[in-house]
Scaffold this motif. Structure first.
Motif, PDB file in Angstrom:
ATOM      1  N   GLU A   1      -9.008   9.056   1.012  1.00 36.50           N
ATOM      2  CA  GLU A   1      -8.485   8.180  -0.032  1.00 36.50           C
ATOM      3  C   GLU A   1      -7.406   7.312   0.596  1.00 36.50           C
ATOM      4  O   GLU A   1      -6.417   7.816   1.122  1.00 36.50           O
ATOM      5  CB  GLU A   1      -7.917   9.001  -1.188  1.00 36.50           C
ATOM      6  N   LEU A   2      -7.610   5.981   0.533  1.00 39.74           N
ATOM      7  CA  LEU A   2      -6.680   5.065   1.192  1.00 39.74           C
ATOM      8  C   LEU A   2      -5.433   4.869   0.340  1.00 39.74           C
ATOM      9  O   LEU A   2      -5.303   3.901  -0.405  1.00 39.74           O
ATOM     10  CB  LEU A   2      -7.372   3.729   1.443  1.00 39.74           C
ATOM     11  N   ASN A   3      -4.539   5.796   0.464  1.00 38.50           N
ATOM     12  CA  ASN A   3      -3.264   5.689  -0.242  1.00 38.50           C
ATOM     13  C   ASN A   3      -2.182   5.378   0.780  1.00 38.50           C
ATOM     14  O   ASN A   3      -1.718   6.256   1.513  1.00 38.50           O
ATOM     15  CB  ASN A   3      -2.952   6.997  -0.977  1.00 38.50           C
ATOM     16  N   LEU A   4      -1.783   4.095   0.835  1.00 39.04           N
ATOM     17  CA  LEU A   4      -0.778   3.665   1.817  1.00 39.04           C
ATOM     18  C   LEU A   4       0.630   3.705   1.248  1.00 39.04           C
ATOM     19  O   LEU A   4       1.575   3.266   1.906  1.00 39.04           O
ATOM     20  CB  LEU A   4      -1.094   2.241   2.289  1.00 39.04           C
ATOM     21  N   LEU A   5       0.770   4.208   0.048  1.00 39.15           N
ATOM     22  CA  LEU A   5       2.089   4.225  -0.579  1.00 39.15           C
ATOM     23  C   LEU A   5       2.747   5.597  -0.518  1.00 39.15           C
ATOM     24  O   LEU A   5       3.622   5.906  -1.316  1.00 39.15           O
ATOM     25  CB  LEU A   5       1.963   3.767  -2.045  1.00 39.15           C
ATOM     26  N   THR A   6       2.312   6.426   0.395  1.00 41.84           N
ATOM     27  CA  THR A   6       2.985   7.713   0.559  1.00 41.84           C
ATOM     28  C   THR A   6       4.349   7.476   1.189  1.00 41.84           C
ATOM     29  O   THR A   6       4.530   6.530   1.974  1.00 41.84           O
ATOM     30  CB  THR A   6       2.157   8.654   1.434  1.00 41.84           C
ATOM     31  N   PRO A   7       5.331   8.316   0.907  1.00 40.95           N
ATOM     32  CA  PRO A   7       6.687   8.109   1.455  1.00 40.95           C
ATOM     33  C   PRO A   7       6.691   8.002   2.973  1.00 40.95           C
ATOM     34  O   PRO A   7       7.379   7.136   3.536  1.00 40.95           O
ATOM     35  CB  PRO A   7       7.439   9.355   0.971  1.00 40.95           C
ATOM     36  N   ASN A   8       5.934   8.842   3.654  1.00 38.63           N
ATOM     37  CA  ASN A   8       5.936   8.809   5.121  1.00 38.63           C
ATOM     38  C   ASN A   8       5.465   7.456   5.658  1.00 38.63           C
ATOM     39  O   ASN A   8       6.057   6.897   6.591  1.00 38.63           O
ATOM     40  CB  ASN A   8       5.032   9.911   5.675  1.00 38.63           C
ATOM     41  N   LEU A   9       4.392   6.929   5.057  1.00 38.53           N
ATOM     42  CA  LEU A   9       3.860   5.649   5.541  1.00 38.53           C
ATOM     43  C   LEU A   9       4.802   4.490   5.206  1.00 38.53           C
ATOM     44  O   LEU A   9       5.026   3.606   6.032  1.00 38.53           O
ATOM     45  CB  LEU A   9       2.481   5.401   4.927  1.00 38.53           C
ATOM     46  N   VAL A  10       5.350   4.492   4.000  1.00 43.96           N
ATOM     47  CA  VAL A  10       6.265   3.406   3.603  1.00 43.96           C
ATOM     48  C   VAL A  10       7.506   3.407   4.499  1.00 43.96           C
ATOM     49  O   VAL A  10       7.919   2.361   5.027  1.00 43.96           O
ATOM     50  CB  VAL A  10       6.664   3.557   2.122  1.00 43.96           C
ATOM     51  N   TYR A  11       8.096   4.585   4.704  1.00 46.44           N
ATOM     52  CA  TYR A  11       9.277   4.661   5.563  1.00 46.44           C
ATOM     53  C   TYR A  11       8.929   4.261   7.005  1.00 46.44           C
ATOM     54  O   TYR A  11       9.719   3.602   7.688  1.00 46.44           O
ATOM     55  CB  TYR A  11       9.850   6.082   5.546  1.00 46.44           C
ATOM     56  N   GLY A  12       7.753   4.673   7.444  1.00 44.07           N
ATOM     57  CA  GLY A  12       7.339   4.332   8.809  1.00 44.07           C
ATOM     58  C   GLY A  12       7.200   2.830   8.998  1.00 44.07           C
ATOM     59  O   GLY A  12       7.668   2.268  10.001  1.00 44.07           O
ATOM     60  N   LEU A  13       6.580   2.146   8.030  1.00 42.77           N
ATOM     61  CA  LEU A  13       6.405   0.693   8.144  1.00 42.77           C
ATOM     62  C   LEU A  13       7.744  -0.046   8.038  1.00 42.77           C
ATOM     63  O   LEU A  13       7.973  -1.035   8.743  1.00 42.77           O
ATOM     64  CB  LEU A  13       5.441   0.206   7.053  1.00 42.77           C
TER      65      LEU A  13
END
Length: 432
Positions: free
Chosen positions: A389-401
């Motif tokens: 499931e392409l969920n790019l709004l997870t905290p880890n991904l948002v903080y990483g970007l």
């Protein structure tokens, strides 16, 4: 003076170097996102494989091994459980339902599990989803078999096809129950769990298959029930009684328990672990899953560290390209100063270019990951049983970007400050 238009014109003059910097950041961001998405989805897939099961009971041994072979079809049981132990524990106060599991056979590398109707009725996955049939029906007779979705799809089986099961748990087996073929009567709907890679038969069929095989190995008739009934002239009632007797002889590998209340789980677990008749082990699936993640945590951290290092390399290329272009662009900046640009404009231009390259790399990296997973989603599901499931709004991904964007800005400060000083000196120097 329009800084944005100047930056665009500057990019056009340095297409190759700017393109390489964007490509480097794109690939590193795509790798970081891909690893993080696969890691979180794999974890989620493992956690959603079994839902609503409060206890798993098996022969005494390692808790992780019990979880792996009973739920994920990985590894082998250490020992079998006697049928009357299963019945006794299933009848304990607080037990709502139980599912027996017999293992030890395979077909084309897929595990074969002997169970009963309780599996279809009570087994849950992915937050209380129940199993469904894609085609056909649940097994009823001893010679009937139900296939997981991936088994049917990868081997091309349809209803009424005959299947021969092999003895043993390895991918390759030369000992086959060729005299006891099963008939496909049902194909389960896809679940994204090990259920898709499993074949299900009844406990009676599982037991009868091994009895017939053992008899054949000993040089006797392949169907001992029929032979005995015929030879001794048993009536139907006697034969039925004989079948009931055989039911008492089932030997299973593990069983799942659903409880009336989770509050009794700890007490029941302690009682099963101290079971007097035979040594048994009861585990809480959620707790054991945490132990499993602690074991594989090193691999998880290693993958994350590799992807972070790749991002660092990608951002380093941005710094290298910007720094190496400083001397080449001193004349360009001097001309801008001559046209009225201030040192602050030059600084803003270099910093803006660094931010634009970083954001372009991040954007293209996201598009690349989305494209790869959208195109490869079916293949990943069929090959590895993972529904991404392409969920790019997870905290880890948002903080990483956000962190990558911040680092890109900081990197832009270095050539920006140097160019600010150069442009100030060049602007005050008369060149001949």
């Amino acid at each position: 003076m329009n800084i944005a238009s100047l930056a665009i014109k500057s990019f056009r003059n340095r297409k190759l170097s700017v393109g390489l910097a964007i490509a480097s950041i794109t690939l590193s961001v795509a790798l970081l996102l891909g690893v993080e998405i696969l890691r979180s989805e794999a974890k989620s897939s493992f956690a959603s494989t079994v839902s609503g099961t409060d206890l798993i009971v098996g022969a005494r041994g390692g808790s992780v091994n019990l979880l792996l072979y009973s739920v994920f079809r990985i590894g082998n049981p250490t020992n079998n459980i006697e049928w009357h132990s299963y019945e006794e524990i299933s009848a304990l106060p607080g037990v709502k339902w139980s599912i027996p599991l017999s293992m030890g056979d395979t077909h084309a590398g897929f595990r074969v599990v002997g169970t009963d109707d309780n599996y279809f009725e009570h087994y849950r996955y992915a937050r209380d989803r129940r199993l469904g049939l894609q085609q056909g029906a649940w097994f009823g007779d001893e010679d009937e078999i139900v296939l997981g979705a991936e088994v049917a799809a990868s081997l091309g089986y349809r209803l009424s096809d005959k299947i021969i099961v092999a003895h043993g748990a390895g991918d390759e087996s030369f000992i086959k129950h060729a005299d006891e073929p099963f008939r496909v009567v049902g194909i389960l709907a896809a679940t994204g769990t090990p259920v898709d890679r499993t074949l299900y038969v009844s406990l009676a069929g599982f037991d009868h298959m091994h009895e017939a095989w053992q008899t054949a190995e000993d040089g006797h008739d392949h169907d001992p029930l029929a032979a005995t009934a015929s030879a001794e002239g048993h009536t139907d009632e006697e034969q039925h009684a004989e079948d009931e007797h055989l039911d008492e002889e089932y030997s299973i590998s593990a069983f799942l328990l659903g409880l009336e209340s989770r509050a009794v789980a700890i007490g029941l677990q302690r009682r099963i672990n101290q079971f007097e008749h035979e040594p048994l082990s009861a585990i809480l699936p959620g707790v054991t899953l945490l132990e499993l993640w602690e074991i594989v945590g090193l691999v998880e951290h290693a993958l994350r560290a590799i992807s972070i290092f790749v991002v660092i390399v990608g951002l380093s290329s941005l710094l290298i390209i910007l720094m190496t272009s400083i001397n080449e662009r001193r004349r360009e900046m001097a001309i801008l100063r001559a046209l009225g640009a201030r040192p602050g404009h030059v600084f803003a231009l270099i910093l803006g270019e660094a931010i634009a390259i970083t954001l372009s790399g991040i954007g293209l990296g996201i598009l690349l990951v989305c494209g790869i997973f959208m195109l490869g989603q079916g293949w990943i599901a069929s090959r590895f049983g993972l529904f991404i499931e392409l969920n790019l709004l997870t905290p880890n991904l948002v903080y990483g970007l956000l962190l990558i964007t911040l680092i890109g800005c900081l990197i832009g400060l270095i050539p920006g400050i140097r160019m600010y000083r150069y442009s100030l000196v060049d602007g005050m120097t008369i060149r001949v």
